[in-house]
Design a protein around this motif. Structure first.
Motif, PDB file in Angstrom:
ATOM      1  N   ALA A  14      21.629 -70.412  71.640  1.00  0.00           N
ATOM      2  CA  ALA A  14      21.990 -69.097  72.163  1.00  0.00           C
ATOM      3  C   ALA A  14      22.885 -68.354  71.179  1.00  0.00           C
ATOM      4  O   ALA A  14      22.738 -67.144  70.973  1.00  0.00           O
ATOM      5  CB  ALA A  14      22.692 -69.253  73.518  1.00  0.00           C
ATOM      6  N   LEU A  17      20.668 -67.030  68.328  1.00  0.00           N
ATOM      7  CA  LEU A  17      19.883 -65.861  68.731  1.00  0.00           C
ATOM      8  C   LEU A  17      20.758 -64.636  68.937  1.00  0.00           C
ATOM      9  O   LEU A  17      20.343 -63.503  68.673  1.00  0.00           O
ATOM     10  CB  LEU A  17      19.115 -66.180  70.016  1.00  0.00           C
ATOM     11  CG  LEU A  17      17.958 -67.186  69.878  1.00  0.00           C
ATOM     12  CD1 LEU A  17      17.279 -67.389  71.225  1.00  0.00           C
ATOM     13  CD2 LEU A  17      16.942 -66.694  68.856  1.00  0.00           C
ATOM     14  N   ALA A  21      20.259 -61.049  67.293  1.00  0.00           N
ATOM     15  CA  ALA A  21      20.139 -59.842  68.115  1.00  0.00           C
ATOM     16  C   ALA A  21      21.150 -58.789  67.695  1.00  0.00           C
ATOM     17  O   ALA A  21      20.836 -57.597  67.615  1.00  0.00           O
ATOM     18  CB  ALA A  21      20.341 -60.211  69.590  1.00  0.00           C
ATOM     19  N   SER A  25      20.263 -55.143  66.325  1.00  0.00           N
ATOM     20  CA  SER A  25      20.747 -53.941  67.017  1.00  0.00           C
ATOM     21  C   SER A  25      21.457 -53.015  66.047  1.00  0.00           C
ATOM     22  O   SER A  25      21.252 -51.796  66.081  1.00  0.00           O
ATOM     23  CB  SER A  25      21.700 -54.354  68.147  1.00  0.00           C
ATOM     24  OG  SER A  25      21.023 -55.144  69.087  1.00  0.00           O
ATOM     25  N   GLU A  46      14.761 -53.849  75.161  1.00  0.00           N
ATOM     26  CA  GLU A  46      14.467 -55.274  74.931  1.00  0.00           C
ATOM     27  C   GLU A  46      15.722 -56.030  74.500  1.00  0.00           C
ATOM     28  O   GLU A  46      15.971 -57.153  74.946  1.00  0.00           O
ATOM     29  CB  GLU A  46      13.370 -55.395  73.870  1.00  0.00           C
ATOM     30  CG  GLU A  46      12.019 -54.873  74.322  1.00  0.00           C
ATOM     31  CD  GLU A  46      10.994 -54.905  73.200  1.00  0.00           C
ATOM     32  OE1 GLU A  46      11.414 -55.219  72.061  1.00  0.00           O
ATOM     33  OE2 GLU A  46       9.805 -54.632  73.466  1.00  0.00           O
ATOM     34  N   LYS A  47      16.511 -55.392  73.601  1.00  0.00           N
ATOM     35  CA  LYS A  47      17.751 -56.048  73.165  1.00  0.00           C
ATOM     36  C   LYS A  47      18.705 -56.210  74.338  1.00  0.00           C
ATOM     37  O   LYS A  47      19.391 -57.229  74.466  1.00  0.00           O
ATOM     38  CB  LYS A  47      18.416 -55.243  72.047  1.00  0.00           C
ATOM     39  CG  LYS A  47      17.565 -55.084  70.802  1.00  0.00           C
ATOM     40  CD  LYS A  47      17.208 -56.433  70.193  1.00  0.00           C
ATOM     41  CE  LYS A  47      16.369 -56.254  68.934  1.00  0.00           C
ATOM     42  NZ  LYS A  47      15.920 -57.549  68.387  1.00  0.00           N
ATOM     43  N   THR A  49      17.970 -56.580  77.471  1.00  0.00           N
ATOM     44  CA  THR A  49      17.497 -57.690  78.315  1.00  0.00           C
ATOM     45  C   THR A  49      17.827 -59.036  77.679  1.00  0.00           C
ATOM     46  O   THR A  49      18.274 -59.971  78.358  1.00  0.00           O
ATOM     47  CB  THR A  49      15.981 -57.572  78.525  1.00  0.00           C
ATOM     48  OG1 THR A  49      15.673 -56.303  79.128  1.00  0.00           O
ATOM     49  CG2 THR A  49      15.461 -58.691  79.421  1.00  0.00           C
ATOM     50  N   ARG A  50      17.600 -59.126  76.369  1.00  0.00           N
ATOM     51  CA  ARG A  50      17.867 -60.390  75.686  1.00  0.00           C
ATOM     52  C   ARG A  50      19.356 -60.708  75.688  1.00  0.00           C
ATOM     53  O   ARG A  50      19.765 -61.864  75.863  1.00  0.00           O
ATOM     54  CB  ARG A  50      17.344 -60.316  74.249  1.00  0.00           C
ATOM     55  CG  ARG A  50      17.482 -61.628  73.478  1.00  0.00           C
ATOM     56  CD  ARG A  50      16.845 -62.761  74.229  1.00  0.00           C
ATOM     57  NE  ARG A  50      17.082 -64.062  73.620  1.00  0.00           N
ATOM     58  CZ  ARG A  50      17.078 -65.205  74.269  1.00  0.00           C
ATOM     59  NH1 ARG A  50      16.887 -65.216  75.579  1.00  0.00           N
ATOM     60  NH2 ARG A  50      17.293 -66.331  73.638  1.00  0.00           N
ATOM     61  N   GLU A  53      20.317 -62.146  78.929  1.00  0.00           N
ATOM     62  CA  GLU A  53      19.950 -63.562  79.003  1.00  0.00           C
ATOM     63  C   GLU A  53      20.953 -64.438  78.241  1.00  0.00           C
ATOM     64  O   GLU A  53      21.338 -65.517  78.693  1.00  0.00           O
ATOM     65  CB  GLU A  53      18.543 -63.757  78.445  1.00  0.00           C
ATOM     66  CG  GLU A  53      17.454 -63.083  79.269  1.00  0.00           C
ATOM     67  CD  GLU A  53      16.095 -63.211  78.620  1.00  0.00           C
ATOM     68  OE1 GLU A  53      16.039 -63.767  77.498  1.00  0.00           O
ATOM     69  OE2 GLU A  53      15.096 -62.760  79.214  1.00  0.00           O
ATOM     70  N   LEU A  54      21.343 -63.961  77.040  1.00  0.00           N
ATOM     71  CA  LEU A  54      22.308 -64.719  76.252  1.00  0.00           C
ATOM     72  C   LEU A  54      23.644 -64.814  76.966  1.00  0.00           C
ATOM     73  O   LEU A  54      24.342 -65.843  76.882  1.00  0.00           O
ATOM     74  CB  LEU A  54      22.497 -64.073  74.878  1.00  0.00           C
ATOM     75  CG  LEU A  54      21.272 -64.123  73.951  1.00  0.00           C
ATOM     76  CD1 LEU A  54      21.564 -63.328  72.689  1.00  0.00           C
ATOM     77  CD2 LEU A  54      20.945 -65.565  73.596  1.00  0.00           C
ATOM     78  N   GLU A  57      23.301 -67.561  79.404  1.00  0.00           N
ATOM     79  CA  GLU A  57      23.308 -68.850  78.707  1.00  0.00           C
ATOM     80  C   GLU A  57      24.720 -69.257  78.310  1.00  0.00           C
ATOM     81  O   GLU A  57      25.135 -70.408  78.495  1.00  0.00           O
ATOM     82  CB  GLU A  57      22.418 -68.776  77.458  1.00  0.00           C
ATOM     83  CG  GLU A  57      20.935 -68.658  77.744  1.00  0.00           C
ATOM     84  CD  GLU A  57      20.335 -69.992  78.144  1.00  0.00           C
ATOM     85  OE1 GLU A  57      20.998 -71.024  77.904  1.00  0.00           O
ATOM     86  OE2 GLU A  57      19.253 -70.004  78.714  1.00  0.00           O
TER      87      GLU A  57
END
Length: 627
Positions: A14, A17, A21, A25, A46-47, A49-50, A53-54, A57
């Motif tokens: 995580a 990633l 990210a 960005s 999309e960024k 959303t990711r 998620e991170l 995590e």
């Protein structure tokens, strides 16, 4: 373990990633090339959303890694802007100890899929050899030089036979009872007769080496622990009952204490009682068992009324030197691998031994106005015993202070037998029990996280002088009291049971003659050493010879006297202070090597009582007549 391993890897992934990210960005927001607004908006979504998620995590991994404790990460609000959330994530990532996570992941991987480490195998094999050398010949020589001349082979035989007996018991049941998972006191039957132990199996306490190597190393500890006890009842216990007592003691005292202290399911281990290399398991068990055995078996004949001396101090110095060298493997091998912690343990061992030897010597020098050789080596042993529980937890300052305190404290503890009138012949209790207790308590003051690291729960190990609240002092005291009480009680029950069934003490006549001749049938200075004898097996078979007595108890004919005087060399000093073979016929003629000296005034420790050749000959003449 699988869950922890998964959490650790997910955290690392995580974080990686997240960095990608963040870089992407920034590139989208600050790029020079014109882009379609709709495409940019889609990429940002999309960024976003990711990143969400991170965030989830990192919350999961951060909570698992911190064990419920705050790690200083940033608080993320759901309504925060993208820029605020990115900055908060950067702060969270910067607070993650990636090095610590790498170490934990590597540790988990070694348990899941361990690989052989040739260095660890070589080090544990070497350490096993060093520790085995501590018993035979180290301890055998150390004790052998301190006993009376007529009991040298007896005490050496006890050390040698204990090494053989415990080895057989260890492969049969001992290893399984100590180092398999079972109850809080005993292991299971899974490794009886080493069933299931192969070249490919690993022990969870040290997965870097094959299990046979680990089994061998722990065997050497199981051997030397009971071998210490005969020092308390030297010169007076029957050989057969001694073997029975040692076998039962191994199963009922050593095995449960070792399991409870070192195995992950042991109740002392769960309670966070610290013992790096055997302060509780080795020294407190053997020391308090020695105290009980000296009381139950009783005092030696003539104790307190006769002069005492070590028959050969040079042999004891050699034995103590081997013990010191072997102790480097004793404490250094307990680190499990040739790591910096192992090096620190070996260094601490030598610093403590040297410092304690000096502090004992100066204490004795101040009180008795002379430093003795026996005091010097006793101080070294005291320092080695005291540093054992904390060798891998303290730094050099802690090791120095441990030795400095151990010398005088153990010196005065060794005098307790005079105050309370028990016959601890070779100070098995006087050195090992006080030293083990003192070392266990001192580590609660001097332990440092820099050397000790974290405990099994992930908390740093600290002493009172390095930030601990003092709770470890109470935990160490709890462990010492439990081990001392259990060892004392079980030793008393075992000895009483053996005594009521077959008896444990030799007869008074046998004790005066000496266990070498009575029990083992020969003497280490027997007639095979006379000039002209070849020293062959038939010359040393005492049971087939008429002159079964040692040469210093032979007849007093003119020829024999001349031969004996020629063999002994220059005149010495008799007990009455005149020259050996002097003009005064009332003075007993005692060869120099048999003269008794009261060394207790020199070193503050009782050497075994000495029955001279005249006393022994008088007993024999009364039994078998002048012929």
């Amino acid at each position: 373990r699988d869950h922890d391993r998964s959490m650790a890897w997910r955290g690392r992934f995580a974080a990686l990633l997240l960095l990608v990210a963040l870089f992407s960005s920034r590139a989208v927001e600050g790029g020079d090339a014109p882009q379609d607004p709709a495409a940019v908006e889609k990429q940002l979504a999309e960024k976003d959303t990711r990143i969400a998620e991170l965030e989830r995590e990192l919350r999961v991994v951060g909570g698992a890694h911190a064990g419920g404790r705050s790690r200083g990460g940033a608080s993320l609000r759901a309504e925060a802007t993208l820029e605020e959330r990115v900055k908060a994530l950067e702060k969270t990532v910067s607070s993650v100890n990636v090095t610590s996570m790498d170490e934990q992941v590597a540790h988990l991987l070694r348990h899941v899929d361990p690989e052989y480490d040739s260095g660890s195998i070589a080090w544990l094999n070497t350490a096993s050899t060093l520790v085995f050398m501590m018993t035979i010949p180290g301890l055998a020589l150390f004790y052998g030089g301190l006993v009376r001349l007529q009991n040298v082979l007896s005490i050496v035989m006890q050390s040698f036979s204990i090494a053989c007996l415990i080895t057989v018991l260890w492969i049969a049941v001992g290893y399984s009872l100590c180092f398999t998972e079972g109850s809080v006191v005993y292991g299971s039957y899974q490794r009886f007769w080493l069933t299931g132990l192969t070249l490919e199996t690993r022990h969870p306490l040290n997965p870097l080496v094959s299990e046979p190597v680990y089994c061998l190393y722990e065997l050497t500890f199981a051997i030397i622990t009971p071998a210490l006890i005969p020092g308390a009842f030297a010169d007076r216990m029957r050989f057969g009952p001694m073997l029975i007592f040692i076998a039962l003691w191994h199963l009922l005292v050593y095995c449960p204490v070792a399991h409870a202290t070192w195995m992950t399911d042991g109740f002392l281990h769960k309670a966070r009682v610290l013992d790096f290399a055997g302060g509780n398991v080795v020294h407190i068990t053997a020391g308090f068992s020695g105290l009980v055995s000296s009381i139950v078996i009783g005092k030696r004949t003539g104790y307190g009324a006769e002069q005492f001396s070590a028959h050969n101090m040079l042999i004891s110095v050699l034995g103590a030197s081997l013990l010191w060298v072997g102790w480097c493997g004793f404490n250094g091998g307990s680190a499990g691998s040739p790591s910096p912690r192992a090096s620190m343990a070996v260094l601490n061992t030598n610093v403590s031994a040297a410092t304690a030897s000096l502090s004992w010597m100066f204490t004795e020098w101040a009180l008795r106005h002379r430093p003795s050789v026996l005091g010097m080596i006793s101080g070294a042993i005291a320092g080695l015993v005291t540093i054992t529980p904390g060798a891998g937890y303290v730094n050099i300052t802690g090791a120095f202070c441990t030795g400095l305190i151990a010398g005088p404290v153990v010196y005065f503890a060794a005098q307790l037998k005079h105050r309370f009138h028990f016959d601890d012949a070779l100070d098995a209790f006087g050195i090992h029990a006080p030293g083990g207790c003192l070392g266990g308590m001192l580590l609660a003051f001097f332990a440092t996280e820099e050397v000790a690291g974290n405990d099994q729960f992930g908390d740093p190990i600290k002493g009172l002088f390095y930030g601990d609240s003092g709770m470890q002092i109470l935990l160490q005291l709890y462990g010492i009291v439990v081990v001392a009480a259990w060892s004392s009680a079980m030793t008393f029950l075992i000895l009483k049971g053996v005594d009521l069934t077959i008896g444990i003490r030799v007869a008074v006549e046998d004790e005066l003659i000496g266990l070498d001749m009575v029990v083992h049938g020969h003497h280490h200075m027997d007639n095979s050493f006379r000039p002209g004898n070849s020293g062959s097996r038939e010359n040393t078979d005492q049971s087939k010879r008429s002159d079964v007595l040692p040469n210093w108890i032979g007849d007093h004919s003119a020829d024999n006297t001349a031969e004996r005087e020629a063999r002994e060399g220059a005149p010495g000093v008799s007990r009455a202070g005149t020259g050996w073979g002097g003009a005064d016929p009332a003075v007993p003629r005692v060869p120099p090597r048999m003269q008794a000296r009261d060394n207790s005034a020199e070193h503050g420790r009782d050497a075994p009582p000495h029955a001279g050749p005249q006393e022994i000959e008088a007993v024999l003449v009364g039994e078998i007549g002048e012929g």
